[in-house]
Design an enzyme around this catalytic site. Structure first.
Site, PDB file in Angstrom:
ATOM      1  CG  ASP A  67      -5.866  -9.278 -22.194  1.00  0.00           C
ATOM      2  OD1 ASP A  67      -6.652  -9.563 -23.112  1.00  0.00           O
ATOM      3  OD2 ASP A  67      -4.661  -9.078 -22.382  1.00  0.00           O
ATOM      4  CG  ASN A 136       5.906  -4.168 -22.693  1.00  0.00           C
ATOM      5  OD1 ASN A 136       5.282  -5.155 -23.100  1.00  0.00           O
ATOM      6  ND2 ASN A 136       5.373  -3.288 -21.877  1.00  0.00           N
ATOM      7  CG  HIS A 138       2.176  -6.834 -22.899  1.00  0.00           C
ATOM      8  ND1 HIS A 138       2.219  -5.507 -23.273  1.00  0.00           N
ATOM      9  CD2 HIS A 138       1.291  -7.418 -23.732  1.00  0.00           C
ATOM     10  CE1 HIS A 138       1.397  -5.320 -24.288  1.00  0.00           C
ATOM     11  NE2 HIS A 138       0.830  -6.459 -24.595  1.00  0.00           N
ATOM     12  CD  GLU A 143       2.166  -3.581 -19.746  1.00  0.00           C
ATOM     13  OE1 GLU A 143       3.089  -4.102 -20.409  1.00  0.00           O
ATOM     14  OE2 GLU A 143       1.388  -2.736 -20.231  1.00  0.00           O
TER      15      GLU A 143
HETATM   16  C1  GLP Z   1      -2.239  -6.651 -26.429  1.00  0.00           C
HETATM   17  C2  GLP Z   1      -3.060  -7.838 -25.872  1.00  0.00           C
HETATM   18  C3  GLP Z   1      -2.242  -9.102 -25.858  1.00  0.00           C
HETATM   19  C4  GLP Z   1      -1.576  -9.222 -27.202  1.00  0.00           C
HETATM   20  C5  GLP Z   1      -0.499  -8.179 -27.329  1.00  0.00           C
HETATM   21  C6  GLP Z   1       0.073  -8.055 -28.711  1.00  0.00           C
HETATM   22  O1  GLP Z   1      -2.142  -5.599 -25.516  1.00  0.00           O
HETATM   23  N1  GLP Z   1      -3.611  -7.626 -24.570  1.00  0.00           N
HETATM   24  O2  GLP Z   1      -3.072 -10.219 -25.587  1.00  0.00           O
HETATM   25  O3  GLP Z   1      -0.968 -10.471 -27.343  1.00  0.00           O
HETATM   26  O4  GLP Z   1      -0.906  -6.955 -26.803  1.00  0.00           O
HETATM   27  O5  GLP Z   1      -0.794  -7.370 -29.555  1.00  0.00           O
HETATM   28  P1  GLP Z   1      -0.606  -7.304 -31.114  1.00  0.00           P
HETATM   29  O6  GLP Z   1      -0.857  -8.652 -31.635  1.00  0.00           O
HETATM   30  O7  GLP Z   1      -1.644  -6.310 -31.541  1.00  0.00           O
HETATM   31  O8  GLP Z   1       0.782  -6.841 -31.368  1.00  0.00           O
END
Ligand code: GLP
Length: 239
Positions: A67, A136, A138, A143
């Site tokens: 992303d 959540n 995702h 989402e």
């Molecule tokens: C972010 C990224 C995801 C990631 C997730 C968890 O928004 N777009 O690819 O896996 O959220 O992030 P974190 O590892 O900082 O908890």
């Protein structure tokens, strides 16, 4: 689902880094789907040192970022392109011609999203997709409510994600992005999701014990035949 639980977050990250090294040794032109976020920091850090030790070449690996925020360029330290360049690509011999990220500056973002999926397909699909998980549920930035067959597309970020990611940003978090769709992610030949820390324990419990449901986008991976969950003890504490 194959679930592997490690004592510490560092050990879990080490495991994923080792899998990456082995996969690339087996297949130097691996097509790799890459996640960003805090969880992946230690994975890429460890991977870089293991790859250097093993004198592993990454020049033929093709990568696809999951992303990118709309409006953030590669020079912006909060963009995922900057994240991957800084932590991974510039540390090893990745070829910039082989690294892809959604084009968030395209005039037609829908077309750019469609072309991203086409590019993945033209390279034979993703061999190994690495995922983190949002609080959540995702995956990428799909989402809750995202369709299981969704393709790469423009999405709005939920308030939960904006809040969670705002700790990474000094300025306001962009509220739109292009993300690989859930359907796109599920086309990968192998999926590995890494979650560490107690904050992820509730969503991991829902993922492991709950049904496949669009309110928990991560649950879609349970429909895949080759998926591994790598957890530390804290993230696994409710399962
Ligand atoms: C972010 C990224 C995801 C990631 C997730 C968890 O928004 N777009 O690819 O896996 O959220 O992030 P974190 O590892 O900082 O908890």
């Amino acid at each position: 689902m194959d679930i592997q639980i490690f004592e510490t977050a560092a050990e879990a990250a080490h495991k994923l880094s080792e899998i990456l090294v082995l996969s690339i040794q087996k297949r130097p032109n691996l097509v790799l789907g890459l996640a960003t976020g805090r969880t992946m920091d230690s994975v890429y850090h460890k991977f870089v040192s293991l790859a250097r030790e093993a004198q592993l070449s990454c020049k033929d690996i093709k990568t696809f970022a999951l992303d990118e925020y709309i409006g953030l360029s590669k020079n912006n330290i909060y963009s995922y392109e900057y994240y991957l360049n800084f932590r991974l690509y510039e540390q090893l011999d990745f070829n910039s011609k082989n690294t892809s990220i959604p084009n968030v500056f395209a005039e037609d973002l829908d077309l750019a999203s469609y072309e991203y999926d086409q590019k993945i397909r033209s390279l034979g699909g993703i061999d190994l997709q690495i995922l983190g998980i949002g609080l959540n549920g995702h995956i990428g930035l799909n989402e809750p409510g995202s369709a299981i067959d969704s393709r790469t597309r423009v999405v709005g970020l939920s308030s939960s994600t904006l809040k969670s990611n705002s700790s990474l940003h000094k300025k306001e978090v962009p509220n739109t992005a292009i993300t690989m769709g859930i359907g796109t992610i599920l086309e990968a030949k192998e999926i590995i999701l890494l979650a560490t820390g107690e904050t992820k324990s509730e969503i991991i419990q829902k993922l492991v014990n709950g049904d496949v449901h669009s309110q928990n986008p991560s649950s879609a991976i349970k429909t895949h035949s080759n998926v591994k969950l790598i957890l530390d003890k804290d993230a696994a504490k409710l399962i």
